[in-house]
Design a protein around this motif. Sequence first.
Motif: not given
Length: 200
Positions: A151-177
């Motif tokens: 129950p609630g998986v589709e709403s959770q996917i949407e929230t985790m999609r946003q978390a993924r983009w935050l993590n991707t931005a963090q990867w670019v900002l913190d790991v890339w030179p």
Amino acid sequence: LASMHQAAVRLAAQGGVRTDREVDGPDLQAWASDVRPVSSAWPAASQAAAVQAARRILRETATWPRTPASHGLAHGDLHPWNLLYRGTRRDPVAAAIDFSDVGIGWRALDFASVLQYFRHPLAGFADHRPQYARLYEQLMLGYTDRRALWPGVESQIETMRQARWLNTAQWVLDVWPHPDRYPFGRPLLADLPERLASLG
């Protein structure tokens, strides 16, 4: 994806999961507190969107029930480039690689990882947006062929999609030179408000 989640639930029930490491993800507390270092490549609008998204993610995940179905061992980075295939186009078999981000977390994150770049392609990569609805539907149907959704998986996917983009931005900002290491870096940072927006 369903087979991995099934195996993870079975291993946990048998005492075979011997880690309490969290699945890789963005530093939500730092984002939400607006204390992360600011980069010259980081637009102010993206910073504001990231802060609001982190606060929203923390608020929403705090209300989710932690059931064996929805929470436990997760891959954490199951984007399409971390899938290998064998067999034929009519009868392919997929296998996951790159388990460096695996840990305990919300299993909806694995759905979000699969869908992330289908919904918002990286600059210079294939654009799957016209097929997104069908790909989403097929992912859900394929999963339920092997394992029930919770129950609630589709709403959770949407929230985790946003978390993924935050993590991707963090990867670019913190790991890339620098954000221009790959051509999609700077556009990704600039487009972050759109990528963090709710699908509504």
